[in-house]
Write an enzyme that holds these catalytic residues in place. Structure first.
Site, PDB file in Angstrom:
ATOM      1  N   GLY A  37     -29.993  37.934  96.450  1.00  0.00           N
ATOM      2  CA  GLY A  37     -31.378  38.616  96.636  1.00  0.00           C
ATOM      3  C   GLY A  37     -32.505  37.691  97.394  1.00  0.00           C
ATOM      4  N   HIS A 413     -37.529   3.841  78.842  1.00  0.00           N
ATOM      5  CA  HIS A 413     -38.453   3.153  79.995  1.00  0.00           C
ATOM      6  C   HIS A 413     -37.614   2.488  80.906  1.00  0.00           C
ATOM      7  CE1 HIS A 413     -41.765   0.554  81.455  1.00  0.00           C
ATOM      8  NE2 HIS A 413     -40.845  -0.282  81.240  1.00  0.00           N
TER       9      HIS A 413
END
Length: 428
Positions: A37, A413
């Protein structure tokens, strides 16, 4: 007679076909054109390839890479559809009545039908719109060489993404947006900051600009505050949205209600004809590939009498400019319109160690929180990898996580995701 007939093989069509086949249904999927598509062939995937590599490689190399990416993924779709329960028919489908579809002169019937024919670029009805210098988004993605300058009519997602990557290829870009802000449906603060940063990069942007005419010699005329102006350019990109593909379906013969925005459907994607459903761009609800996929799941579940927990009010949206923009849920303006008791909390990307280390400190993350329930009503991010970061908040909002619950979630972190942790802890 098949169990299910699907018209269209974009994300909504082919992924629904695959899922239906897994559930043991016999499926015929009718497709006019290449598999995948608009999204795969002339939308999301090629655009994002250009967005990612623009400025890193020359245009010819990126254009070749785009073709390789699209071909690889198209082959992947073909592989997924190689299922004994799926039959692919090439051609244009047209309704004969509410039970019958005709393709290439052949008649097809099924217990249920899903329309997933997608959309096409919309065209502004102004003098010169049919000029040879006017391009659609599809045309731009297939350019063999770039113009020296381009005027982009429309400052929505498509217009800004293409403006951003064309500029990085060295094209002189001017964007004309009719609304008071670019990205009209996004948070106003995000739109304002993005406009400022894109302008700083060298993209010319005019809002409140009503385009009135296009001259074949390369002049785009627009009005702003009762004054008339001209933009001189080599090419014009018409990026004023998309319109549903309904014209060839002969919907009247099936008694299917539709309007200029698309086929009318209920919350189960069911049309005015109970056995016929419409998903994705063709129903005009929200023109995003991932929405089409989940609308297909909802339609399939309704056909089989199953319930689901899909929340269509929590749909993430992303814009692949530099910096990226991503959003889910309500904006502050929408909260005001609904007279909700809320507060917003904002943290800049400059507070995130990894963003600073990457040299990408521009942007911010904003959370909108209901003061009484403490649940998150919306999240709006502008910054590095915003399209990825938004998903954490989407998940929390789907699960009803409160801002207080979120404070106990540990983030690694140094990561960009820490901006979610920081903004959550800033909320009182």
């Amino acid at each position: 007679m098949e169990d299910l007939l699907i018209i269209g093989a974009g994300p909504g069509g082919y992924e629904t076909a695959v899922e239906a086949a897994k559930r043991g249904m016999k499926v015929t999927i009718i497709n006019d054109g290449t598999l995948g598509g608009v999204c795969l062939n002339e939308g999301c995937i090629p655009t994002k390839t250009f967005c990612h590599f623009a400025g890193k490689e020359d245009f010819a190399a990126v254009a070749a890479r785009k073709e390789a990416v699209v071909n690889q993924l198209r082959n992947g779709v073909a592989y997924l559809l190689k299922n004994p329960n799926i039959t692919i028919v090439g051609g244009k489908a047209s309704f004969k009545d509410d039970k019958t579809v005709v393709v290439n002169g052949e008649v097809y019937t099924a217990k249920d039908i899903i329309i997933a024919t997608g959309s096409k670029p919309a065209i502004l009805l102004i003098p010169g719109a049919d000029s040879e210098i006017v391009l659609t988004s599809t045309d731009v993605l297939n350019l063999k060489e770039l113009p020296e300058s381009i005027c982009v009519i429309g400052g929505g997602v498509i217009g800004l993404e293409m403006a951003s990557y064309l500029h990085r290829f060295g094209v002189e870009v001017t964007v004309l947006e009719y609304a008071p802000q670019v990205l009209p449906n996004f948070d106003a603060e995000v739109s304002k900051r993005l406009k400022m940063l894109l302008t700083k990069q060298g993209i010319k942007i005019e809002t409140d600009a009503q385009v009135t005419a296009i001259d074949e010699e390369g002049f785009v005329t627009y009005k702003k505050k009762d004054q008339e102006y001209n933009v001189e350019c080599d090419k014009v990109l018409m990026a004023v949205g998309r319109t549903p593909n309904t014209s060839d379906l002969n919907l009247e013969a099936a008694g299917i209600a539709y309007n200029r925005k698309g086929i009318e459907v209920d919350d189960n994607m069911q049309t005015s004809v109970p056995r016929i459903y419409a998903i994705g761009d063709v129903n005009g609800k929200m023109m995003l590939a991932h929405v089409a996929t989940f609308q297909g799941t909802r339609a399939l579940n309704h056909i089989q009498g199953k319930n689901d927990k899909i929340k269509f009010n929590l749909i993430p949206a992303a814009v692949f400019t530099i910096p990226e923009v991503a959003s889910v849920g309500l904006t502050e303006a929408q909260c005001d319109d609904e007279e909700l008791d809320y507060k917003s909390v904002k943290v800049p990307f400059g507070a995130v160690g990894k963003a600073v280390a990457m040299g990408e400190p521009d942007g911010f993350c904003k959370l909108i929180i209901d003061n009484e329930t403490r649940i998150m009503l919306g999240c709006h991010i502008m910054g590095a990898h915003a399209s990825d970061l938004i998903q954490e908040v989407v998940t929390m909002m789907n699960l009803g996580v409160t801002i207080d619950d979120a404070k106990d979630i540990i983030h690694a972190h140094p990561t960009l995701n820490e901006i979610i942790q920081i903004v959550v802890h800033q909320a009182e």
